[in-house]
Design a protein around this motif. Structure first.
Motif, PDB file in Angstrom:
ATOM      1  N   GLU A  20       6.852  11.877   1.583  1.00 42.38           N
ATOM      2  CA  GLU A  20       7.304  11.703   2.960  1.00 42.38           C
ATOM      3  C   GLU A  20       6.377  10.745   3.697  1.00 42.38           C
ATOM      4  O   GLU A  20       5.158  10.870   3.621  1.00 42.38           O
ATOM      5  CB  GLU A  20       7.319  13.053   3.683  1.00 42.38           C
ATOM      6  N   ILE A  21       6.935   9.781   4.391  1.00 41.76           N
ATOM      7  CA  ILE A  21       6.151   8.853   5.200  1.00 41.76           C
ATOM      8  C   ILE A  21       6.432   9.124   6.667  1.00 41.76           C
ATOM      9  O   ILE A  21       7.584   9.070   7.114  1.00 41.76           O
ATOM     10  CB  ILE A  21       6.487   7.386   4.865  1.00 41.76           C
ATOM     11  N   VAL A  22       5.377   9.445   7.391  1.00 42.43           N
ATOM     12  CA  VAL A  22       5.475   9.714   8.828  1.00 42.43           C
ATOM     13  C   VAL A  22       5.024   8.464   9.567  1.00 42.43           C
ATOM     14  O   VAL A  22       3.866   8.042   9.449  1.00 42.43           O
ATOM     15  CB  VAL A  22       4.601  10.917   9.224  1.00 42.43           C
ATOM     16  N   VAL A  70       0.834  -1.204   0.000  1.00 46.90           N
ATOM     17  CA  VAL A  70       0.000   0.000   0.000  1.00 46.90           C
ATOM     18  C   VAL A  70       0.867   1.251   0.000  1.00 46.90           C
ATOM     19  O   VAL A  70       0.643   2.191  -0.778  1.00 46.90           O
ATOM     20  CB  VAL A  70      -0.950  -0.001   1.215  1.00 46.90           C
ATOM     21  N   LEU A  71       1.876   1.280   0.850  1.00 45.30           N
ATOM     22  CA  LEU A  71       2.755   2.450   0.924  1.00 45.30           C
ATOM     23  C   LEU A  71       3.537   2.651  -0.372  1.00 45.30           C
ATOM     24  O   LEU A  71       3.721   3.783  -0.842  1.00 45.30           O
ATOM     25  CB  LEU A  71       3.730   2.292   2.094  1.00 45.30           C
ATOM     26  N   GLU A  72       3.971   1.563  -0.970  1.00 46.08           N
ATOM     27  CA  GLU A  72       4.826   1.642  -2.148  1.00 46.08           C
ATOM     28  C   GLU A  72       4.075   2.057  -3.407  1.00 46.08           C
ATOM     29  O   GLU A  72       4.663   2.629  -4.334  1.00 46.08           O
ATOM     30  CB  GLU A  72       5.507   0.291  -2.371  1.00 46.08           C
ATOM     31  N   THR A  73       2.775   1.781  -3.451  1.00 44.00           N
ATOM     32  CA  THR A  73       2.002   2.072  -4.671  1.00 44.00           C
ATOM     33  C   THR A  73       1.217   3.374  -4.573  1.00 44.00           C
ATOM     34  O   THR A  73       0.383   3.658  -5.423  1.00 44.00           O
ATOM     35  CB  THR A  73       1.025   0.924  -4.966  1.00 44.00           C
ATOM     36  N   MET A  74       1.516   4.191  -3.584  1.00 42.14           N
ATOM     37  CA  MET A  74       0.819   5.461  -3.452  1.00 42.14           C
ATOM     38  C   MET A  74       1.204   6.384  -4.612  1.00 42.14           C
ATOM     39  O   MET A  74       2.368   6.444  -5.015  1.00 42.14           O
ATOM     40  CB  MET A  74       1.192   6.126  -2.125  1.00 42.14           C
ATOM     41  N   PRO A  75       0.254   7.135  -5.180  1.00 44.49           N
ATOM     42  CA  PRO A  75       0.577   8.045  -6.289  1.00 44.49           C
ATOM     43  C   PRO A  75       1.621   9.083  -5.911  1.00 44.49           C
ATOM     44  O   PRO A  75       1.730   9.482  -4.750  1.00 44.49           O
ATOM     45  CB  PRO A  75      -0.777   8.713  -6.585  1.00 44.49           C
ATOM     46  N   GLU A  76       2.385   9.533  -6.913  1.00 48.32           N
ATOM     47  CA  GLU A  76       3.465  10.479  -6.670  1.00 48.32           C
ATOM     48  C   GLU A  76       2.982  11.829  -6.159  1.00 48.32           C
ATOM     49  O   GLU A  76       3.731  12.555  -5.502  1.00 48.32           O
ATOM     50  CB  GLU A  76       4.272  10.693  -7.961  1.00 48.32           C
ATOM     51  N   PHE A  77       1.724  12.190  -6.469  1.00 48.08           N
ATOM     52  CA  PHE A  77       1.259  13.514  -6.047  1.00 48.08           C
ATOM     53  C   PHE A  77       0.940  13.586  -4.554  1.00 48.08           C
ATOM     54  O   PHE A  77       0.652  14.659  -4.030  1.00 48.08           O
ATOM     55  CB  PHE A  77       0.030  13.930  -6.866  1.00 48.08           C
ATOM     56  N   VAL A  78       0.958  12.448  -3.850  1.00 49.47           N
ATOM     57  CA  VAL A  78       0.725  12.461  -2.408  1.00 49.47           C
ATOM     58  C   VAL A  78       1.923  13.104  -1.717  1.00 49.47           C
ATOM     59  O   VAL A  78       3.070  12.700  -1.920  1.00 49.47           O
ATOM     60  CB  VAL A  78       0.497  11.037  -1.864  1.00 49.47           C
ATOM     61  N   ASP A  79       1.665  14.122  -0.909  1.00 53.06           N
ATOM     62  CA  ASP A  79       2.750  14.842  -0.246  1.00 53.06           C
ATOM     63  C   ASP A  79       3.242  14.143   1.014  1.00 53.06           C
ATOM     64  O   ASP A  79       4.432  14.140   1.292  1.00 53.06           O
ATOM     65  CB  ASP A  79       2.280  16.258   0.120  1.00 53.06           C
ATOM     66  N   ARG A  80       2.312  13.572   1.772  1.00 57.03           N
ATOM     67  CA  ARG A  80       2.717  12.977   3.046  1.00 57.03           C
ATOM     68  C   ARG A  80       1.788  11.816   3.391  1.00 57.03           C
ATOM     69  O   ARG A  80       0.575  11.904   3.227  1.00 57.03           O
ATOM     70  CB  ARG A  80       2.666  14.045   4.145  1.00 57.03           C
ATOM     71  N   ILE A  81       2.389  10.726   3.859  1.00 56.74           N
ATOM     72  CA  ILE A  81       1.631   9.560   4.305  1.00 56.74           C
ATOM     73  C   ILE A  81       1.805   9.419   5.812  1.00 56.74           C
ATOM     74  O   ILE A  81       2.934   9.418   6.318  1.00 56.74           O
ATOM     75  CB  ILE A  81       2.124   8.268   3.625  1.00 56.74           C
ATOM     76  N   TYR A  82       0.698   9.309   6.512  1.00 59.00           N
ATOM     77  CA  TYR A  82       0.732   9.087   7.960  1.00 59.00           C
ATOM     78  C   TYR A  82       0.405   7.608   8.194  1.00 59.00           C
ATOM     79  O   TYR A  82      -0.768   7.208   8.168  1.00 59.00           O
ATOM     80  CB  TYR A  82      -0.278   9.979   8.665  1.00 59.00           C
ATOM     81  N   ALA A  83       1.431   6.804   8.380  1.00 58.15           N
ATOM     82  CA  ALA A  83       1.256   5.371   8.598  1.00 58.15           C
ATOM     83  C   ALA A  83       1.139   5.136  10.103  1.00 58.15           C
ATOM     84  O   ALA A  83       2.118   5.282  10.843  1.00 58.15           O
ATOM     85  CB  ALA A  83       2.438   4.594   8.021  1.00 58.15           C
ATOM     86  N   VAL A  84      -0.073   4.795  10.551  1.00 54.79           N
ATOM     87  CA  VAL A  84      -0.355   4.684  11.983  1.00 54.79           C
ATOM     88  C   VAL A  84      -0.478   3.211  12.366  1.00 54.79           C
ATOM     89  O   VAL A  84      -1.443   2.535  11.985  1.00 54.79           O
ATOM     90  CB  VAL A  84      -1.652   5.434  12.346  1.00 54.79           C
TER      91      VAL A  84
END
Length: 347
Positions: A89-91, A23-37
């Motif tokens: 960025e992945i938080v 899921v994290l790896e296939t996120m579109p490039e336009f996503v600025d930040r991922i909050y993985a909780v």
């Protein structure tokens, strides 16, 4: 950034070591930040999230260094499985104690809101939601049609076929109850976790008090209606593989029912406070009163039946009372649906 809007994506995860990386790896490039909780998983979910977060930091550092040297595109940081993180960025966030599905979303929502993300998306970590569908979810928001957009797996026959029969029936039943409670009469599939919401809407619904468990989307819809927000239903394909549902239906059904009842009463209370002559709220109140009268008649008729003293007139009066309460409820629903017609968008 998507069409001039910064995009934050929340990925709540609990024991999803087999899916969260994909899921994290296939996120579109336009996503600025991922909050993985990570909601205090007991498997390797947290370790995987940390690896991806570290890779995203390396990618960001490389981009800064490369930009300082010249204007060539920066190389992407590689992951242990050979994939890459393309500048997003992945938080990584981990709960000290398990807080439930709603609790994990709440943590991500608060962080993304405070970080100033223009639009905040939620995608489950189980791989059921296709990241390539994200533009469809964002378009109603960036085009100004809606403040909140959600996926709808019931929009077409093919999607409904993909859903297991038990889930399909439960989803249909929850859809009807959530329509009454929330006032969004055109929505379907209220439990869909693929959503997008504006920062303004997040700030208007007291997101810090979102429920901990799986009833959170139903409660959020009520809050959005009370705040006067527009909601878009966006057709999304259903996708099921080897993932397992974490919903405990013995707890989920009664808890969600109570949540919906509380939400409905809260919405009616707000409507009466804003307009003491609100026809829908008054209609529901009259309907409840007439239903209570019908129940009283039925109890009295039952007592008389035991004593073999039930006259035909009492049975007729009881039936008439139930029919009257049903008519009043239907009229109130119609008024409520008309009053909220502008708050629902179908895509």
């Amino acid at each position: 950034m998507y069409r001039g809007h910064t995009i934050g994506v929340i990925v709540p995860a609990y024991n999803e070591e087999s899916h969260v990386g994909g899921v994290l790896e296939t996120m579109p490039e336009f996503v600025d930040r991922i909050y993985a909780v990570d909601d205090r998983s007991t498997d390797d979910t947290w370790e995987i999230i940390r690896e991806y977060a570290a890779a995203s930091r390396r990618s960001t550092d490389e981009e800064r260094v490369d930009s300082a040297a010249d204007e060539r595109p920066a190389p992407y940081a590689s992951l242990p499985d050979g994939g890459t993180i393309e500048g997003t960025e992945i938080v990584a966030i981990r709960h000290e104690e398990n807080q439930g599905a709603g609790g994990a979303l709440r943590t991500g929502y608060v962080r993304a809101r405070d970080d100033g993300m223009d639009v905040v998306v939620t995608i489950d970590a189980d791989g059921q939601m296709d990241p390539d569908q994200l533009p469809k979810l964002l378009d109603p928001i960036v085009e100004g049609e809606a403040d909140y957009a959600k996926g709808n797996r019931l929009a077409d026959r093919e999607s409904r076929r993909e859903m297991p029969p038990f889930r399909l029936f439960g989803n249909w039943l929850l859809t009807q109850l959530t329509k009454i409670a929330s006032g969004y009469w055109t929505l379907q599939d209220p439990q869909n976790g693929y959503t997008a919401i504006t920062n303004e809407a997040l700030s208007a619904v007291d997101i810090e008090s979102l429920p901990d468990d799986h009833e959170y989307p139903n409660d959020l819809l009520v809050r959005l209606n009370v705040a006067g927000m527009r909601v878009a239903d966006v057709s999304m394909p259903a996708k099921y593989a080897d993932e397992e549902s974490t919903i405990d239906y013995k707890r989920f059904i009664p808890i969600t029912s109570v949540t919906l009842l509380h939400g409905f009463l809260r919405r009616m209370r707000v409507r009466l406070a804003d307009d003491r002559g609100d026809p829908a709220a008054l209609g529901y109140l009259i309907g409840v009163a007439s239903l209570a009268g019908a129940v009283a008649f039925a109890v009295a008729a039952g007592v008389n039946a035991i004593q073999d003293e039930t006259p035909l007139r009492e049975l007729f009066t009881t039936g008439l009372a139930f029919a009257a309460s049903a008519v009043v409820f239907l009229v109130a629903m119609g008024i409520d649906a008309a009053a909220n017609a502008g708050k629902g968008v179908r895509r």
